[in-house]
Every structure is written in C-alpha cells, then in structure tokens.
Enzyme design. Structure first.
Site, short mmCIF file in Angstrom:
data_model
loop_
_atom_site.label_atom_id
_atom_site.label_comp_id
_atom_site.label_asym_id
_atom_site.label_seq_id
_atom_site.Cartn_x
_atom_site.Cartn_y
_atom_site.Cartn_z
N ASN A 13 6.35 -8.38 -6.32
CA ASN A 13 4.90 -8.28 -6.32
C ASN A 13 4.51 -7.46 -7.55
OD1 ASN A 13 2.21 -7.85 -5.88
ND2 ASN A 13 2.45 -6.64 -3.99
N LYS A 15 1.63 -7.04 -8.79
CA LYS A 15 0.30 -6.41 -8.71
C LYS A 15 -0.48 -6.64 -10.02
CE LYS A 15 2.25 -3.35 -5.29
NZ LYS A 15 2.21 -2.11 -4.56
N HIS A 98 -1.80 -8.27 2.00
CA HIS A 98 -1.14 -7.06 1.51
C HIS A 98 -2.00 -5.84 1.88
CE1 HIS A 98 0.41 -4.02 -1.23
NE2 HIS A 98 1.52 -4.72 -1.25
N GLU A 100 -2.86 -3.32 0.27
CA GLU A 100 -3.86 -2.95 -0.73
C GLU A 100 -5.12 -3.81 -0.59
OE1 GLU A 100 -1.27 -3.16 -4.14
OE2 GLU A 100 -0.22 -1.39 -3.41
N GLU A 168 5.63 -4.03 5.81
CA GLU A 168 5.40 -3.06 4.74
C GLU A 168 4.66 -1.84 5.30
OE1 GLU A 168 5.76 -4.88 0.61
OE2 GLU A 168 3.67 -4.91 1.16
N GLY A 174 4.76 2.28 -2.80
CA GLY A 174 4.48 3.00 -4.04
C GLY A 174 4.65 4.50 -3.96
N SER A 213 8.86 0.80 -1.50
CA SER A 213 9.81 1.63 -2.25
C SER A 213 11.24 1.10 -2.22
CB SER A 213 9.75 3.09 -1.77
OG SER A 213 8.46 3.62 -2.02
P1 PGA Z 1 6.55 -0.76 -3.90
O1 PGA Z 1 5.46 -1.83 -3.45
O2 PGA Z 1 7.89 -1.48 -3.94
O3 PGA Z 1 6.11 -0.30 -5.26
O4 PGA Z 1 6.55 0.33 -2.89
C1 PGA Z 1 5.73 -2.79 -2.46
C2 PGA Z 1 4.53 -3.68 -2.25
O5 PGA Z 1 3.40 -3.19 -2.40
O6 PGA Z 1 4.67 -4.86 -1.92
#
Ligand code: PGA
Length: 250
Positions: A13, A15, A98, A100, A168, A174, A213
């Site tokens: 991903n 982003k 997601h 976000e 998730e 993140g 992460s």
């Molecule tokens: P990350 O993000 O691996 O940076 O924690 C995962 C995601 O948002 O799908």
C-alpha cells in the site's frame, strides 16, 4: 503448510507516495529481487501510477491494485474513480475501507460494503480492511469490533473466494508497533470464525492478511500463524529491497 492451500499474498500500500519516475525506478529494482515462488504480489500505488506500474510489471508475477474506489459505475462524482476505470488502468485488486479512509474521510462500513460489491461486479478483488483502535483494544472490545465490522463490510455480498480480508489494528499502522504473532493470530482466527458464521465453509479458502508495521524482520513470525495468509504493507513497501524481503517469505 496450511490445511487448505491459501497462497501467500503480499500487497504493498504505497498510500500518497511516489511519482511515476520513482515508481519506475522501484519496479526496476524490485522485480529482479523476487524469488521463484507462488506467492502473489500486488502493488497498490496512487491511481495516477496504476498504468505505469502495470506496464512495468508486464510479464512478471506482480499485479496491480488501487487504494480506493467509488461504488457507482459512473456519474457526476467529481474526483472519484469507478471500478471499471481502475480496471481499465490495469488494476485487478482494490483496497477498500482502509482505516485512513474510515478515520480521515469518514467512510462507514455501509460504504465499504457498497465498494466491495462494486469491485466484485467489475471483477476487481476487494481487499477489505478492518481493525480495532487502541481504545477499543484496551477496553476489551477487539473481537466484537472485528465481528461487527466484518459483518457490516460484507453486507449484501454472496460468499466468494474473490475477496481478501486485511486485519489492520489501527494502533499498529505506521507506528512501528507491530501486533505480536499471538495477537495477530487471535484476531485473524476470530475473523475467520466470524466469516464461517456468515459464509460457511468457504471461509477456510478466503485469505486473511495482517497489516500494521510489517517489516522484513517480523514477517516470518507473522506468517507462521495458521490464520495469517499474507500481509498488507505500508511503509516497508516503499523500498524495493525491504518489500522484496517480505514478498519472498514462503
Ligand atoms: P504500515 O501501513 O505498514 O506503514 O504500518 C500498513 C497499512 O496502512 O496498510
């Protein structure tokens, strides 16, 4: 080897990162690093990069996915993209729901279900994301939240193996704070059990990813969990070497 064969799936991903030249440079470095295995590898770049990454991936085992979509097939929805448009640009997957998008853009589970339905209708495989917040985890609501969110996000969808679920936990995204393999397994096993309640036996053939992460150093322990079938990777997918180290995990 897991009881039912669910081929490992690793989805990047990206982003809101990378321009087209950066995406091309990534692909040039990344493809030769991929091992000879049956893992499925999906790159989900910004929509502006779908065609660029799809073109660079031609002839490789890598496929392309979008990060979001609208549920309508077309219409006056300024700034939105339909499943057919994403497919036309080269996507075969689409991330939906997601955290976000849920948190920053106020997407509701009902919207997520509509997006997943529209993705399936256009022959895009939806990667449906769900996960608890830190507050929900600390107050012991994790399993209930996952069950309810799964049910709401799948509303109106007939049982199919053409969906992928991504667990998730919001607190792990993140933050560098990965879930322990025990926590990831507990949540993914619970998602599968909830899916079995809704869809019956087919639940055993649906892939459930862990996301939050994920790094080269923790992927093996996560993949050793019986109900973790792959990973959705944010930060560590932006670097070709680190995403290849993850995507080569069998
Ligand atoms: P990350 O993000 O691996 O940076 O924690 C995962 C995601 O948002 O799908």
């Amino acid at each position: 080897m897991k009881e039912i064969v669910r081929w490992p799936l690793y989805a990047a991903n990206w982003k809101m990162y990378k321009t087209s030249s950066e995406a091309e440079a990534f692909m040039q470095e990344f493809l030769p690093l991929l091992g000879d295995h049956d893992n499925e590898v999906v790159i989900c770049p910004a929509a502006t990069l779908l065609a660029v990454v799809a073109q660079a991936a031609t002839g490789s085992c890598v496929v392309v996915g979008a990060q979001n979509m609208h549920w309508q097939t077309e219409g006056a929805f300024t700034g939105e993209l339909s499943a057919a448009m994403l497919k036309d640009a080269g996507a075969s997957y689409c991330i939906v729901g997601h955290s976000e998008r849920r948190q920053l853009f106020h997407e509701q589970a009902a919207d997520v279900a509509k997006k997943a339905q529209a993705a399936l209708a256009a022959e895009l495989t939806p990667i449906i994301c769900l996960g608890e917040t830190l507050e929900q985890r600390e107050s012991g609501q994790t399993l209930q939240v996952l069950h309810d969110d799964l049910q709401a996000s799948l509303a109106g969808i007939a049982p199919t193996v053409q969906v992928v679920i991504a667990y998730e936990p919001v607190w792990a995204i993140g933050t560098g704070q990965v879930a322990t393999p025990q926590d990831a397994e507990e949540a993914c096993a619970h998602i599968r059990a909830s899916l079995r309640e809704i869809w019956g036996e087919l639940a055993d053939a649906v892939r459930i990813l862990y996301g939050g992460s994920v790094k080269p150093g923790n992927i093996e322990a996560l993949m050793a969990c019986p109900n973790v079938d792959g990973a959705l990777v944010g930060g560590a997918s932006l670097n070709a070497e680190s995403f290849a180290a993850i995507a080569n995990c069998e």
